[in-house]
Structure formats: C-alpha cells, structure tokens
Design an enzyme around this catalytic site. Sequence first.
Site: not given
Ligand code: C6P
Length: 415
Positions: A130, A210, A372
């Site tokens: 990500h 996740q 992302c």
């Molecule tokens: N993925 C998705 O729809 P935050 O935004 O900081 O809470 O999480 C970031 C993040 C980091 N690592 C992984 C593997 C993620 O999946 C995510 C967030 C969401 O897939 C929002 S982009």
Amino acid sequence: MIKIETLNNHNVESIREDFPILNRKVHGNRLVYLDNAATSQKPASVISTINEFYSTCNANIHRGVYQMSEEATGRYVEAHRKVARFINARSYKEIVFVRNATEAINLIAYSWGRENVKAGDIILLTEMEHHSNLVPWQLLAKEQGASLEFISVDKNGLLDPEDIKNRIDGRIKLVAVTHMSNVLGTINPVKLITKFAHDNGALMLIDAAQTVPHCPVDVQEIDCDFMAFSGHKMLAPNGIGVLYTKREILEDMKPFIGGGDMILEVKLRESKWNELPWKFEAGTPTIAEGIALGKAIDYLKDLGMESIKSYERQIVSYAMERLSKIDGIEIYGPPPELRGGLVSFNLADIHPHDIATVLDYDGIAIRAGHQCAQPLHERLGISASARASFYFYNTMEEVDKLVNSLYKAKNLFGT
Ligand code: C6P
C-alpha cells in the site's frame, strides 16, 4: 445460496443488529456494505462509548488531579493494555496510539529511520505494498542516500520464496512488508520473512492494517520489531491507530513529535522525555477514540478472532466460486486458502468506476480504482480494479446480490 453460519455461537443475523448502519437504504435498497478493507462499520457499543465518554467523563488525561481526569486517564491507559493483550505484546509500554497505520509507519521512518538508515543501506519492501508502506520509505531513502529494493510478486499474487532467499545482503537495514495485501488478499509469511530479516541483521516492520481486524495476530510469535494498524478498520472510530514496537527499540528512539505530555522535565534549552509509551504521544491525544478502540477489541474478542477468520474464509471462498463463473471476469490473487476476506477483479472492459456506480444503484458499496497500490496495479498490467471486501457481518446472500448486480452491469454495458 449457502446457509448463514454462526461465529463462536453468535448468529450473523443477530450480530448485524449490533450495527445500526446496516439497516440504512441506499437508492431504495438495503445497504450491502462490501468496502470493509477501506473502513469497517461500527457496532452500537462502540458508538455509545464515545457518547458516554463525552457525557460522563470528558477531561484531559495525565494532567488533572481531579477525579474525572483520573478516570479518563485510567480508561485511556487501560485501552493501551487491551491492545497489548490483543496482539500479545509484552507490555502496554510497547503500544503507541497514533492516528492510523499511515502515521505509525511514518513515525518509524522519521524517528528510527533517520537515526539508523544511512547512505548505501537498503530498505527491502515488496511489490504489493500500500502507498502508506512505500512513500515514507521513498522519502527516507532519498533523504539518507539509501536505496529501496522489492521482493517480487509472482503470477499467483504470492511473494516469490526464491526471490526472498536471493535477497541476503548485509546492507539491508529494514524489511517492511504488508501482512495482507489490500488488493490481492494474499496473506504473507511474515514470520518467515522476519526470521530472514533478523538473520541478515535487519529489523522487520509489518503493515498489519488488513490482518489485525480479521485474524489472530501475535507479535511475540512473529517476533517482528514494528507493527502498524488502524482502529477504524476494526470497529473503532477514525483517528485512532496503533504502532507496536519492541520496548528496547522504542527506548532508544528519539521522539517523533515534541510538545506537551511527552516530557518529564523541560528547561529552556533542553528536556527529558516521558516514560513509554507517552514519549511518543505528544499533545492531547484522541482520548475518546482510544477508549472506544478498547471497546471494539472487547467486541472482537467476544466473537473470537479464529471464528472471524474462518467465517470470512467461507465468504471469500463462496464469492470467488460464484464470481469466477461470470464470463469475462478476471480475479487477482491467490486461492481462498491463501488469502483474507477480499477479492479484486476486472469485468470485461467495463471500467471499475462504472461497475461501482451500477452496484451503488443496487445499494452495494465496493471500492474501485488503484486502491492506493498503484505500483501493484502496474505490475498486474492494469490501471484500476474493483474490490469487494468482507467482514464478519456480511452474509452469503450479500455475495449473491453482488453477483446479480455484476450480471446487470454486463447487460447494461453489452459485454
Ligand atoms: N487501505 C483500502 O481501501 P490508514 O489509511 O492509515 O488507516 O491505512 C493505510 C493502509 C495501510 N496498509 C494497508 C495494507 C492498507 O490497506 C491501508 C488502507 C484502505 O485498501 C484505504 S486506502
């Protein structure tokens, strides 16, 4: 349609009653919420914890010597303890509350990274990260003159074990890997990769955004040095996330943000830092949200993380079985037994945004776009994908609705 299962003796129909939002309608249809990897919905117990805190106990923490402030402080510390027990950390002192997984990773990049990663060093990542576990390392590498290398993803959406072995190199300072891909659903062998990192004298960071919401995670068993995750993906409110770090590493790290609450003593020209974990929690934190994260953990523990994991595996197996029969669909990632509860796909030449729009008219919420993870999409030879991601309150009927709606989209676009 498969019969709805139970989780640890909780019937899914009754679990759904704990989530007020699941009763709402979208375009006249009952909401089918399949965007849980983006954020989870919240049970009434978490929502009412916020209300109850502000109605009965709102005070700043660590400052007041009056009863309400002491109560708020006690509840906030207890939330750290609950998180520590949930991931089996040795102590709540290893648990720093941050805003989200992104902030947790940036904290490590700024505080640990700038002290420990030097010119010529390597930070080893994977091609399935990500952006939150990529961009902070790009910034750090550029600043320090270090370089980034990437474990490749094979055609089944798995990390190539040969590639991991071939990476043995004393210049690697940090290995930073996602526990589960938010696009492919792949669950990575993080314990093995941690051993590999340590054998090479490197530290290991796991992006567990996740996995912590969906399956048991034990930081001592994995032996990772850092772990990041977000509360909002595990029933808690926005604005509260977690950084786990081994205590001896955290003790050595410089503060990330300076200010109130992270200090023991301040003189005009220098200061002494507060004890862990407060040294890394400068300023007034998200107190109600932290306490509500503790409540979310109570809820998850009551259902049981093993039960949640196996229920979601049943849903994703059923979803993949049904989706794979749709003519023109391309599903990304490994088979159900190697993944968590999400599935990304493309359908003929319909743009994922169009798929999501058609589904929305049936009340179905999915994610569409690069999710992302642009470099991973590039690796897959696509610019975007559609993704259905499940949680324990989803049902097999909702999978059926998803599939029916996709047939509708196909008809509409004449594919
Ligand atoms: N993925 C998705 O729809 P935050 O935004 O900081 O809470 O999480 C970031 C993040 C980091 N690592 C992984 C593997 C993620 O999946 C995510 C967030 C969401 O897939 C929002 S982009």
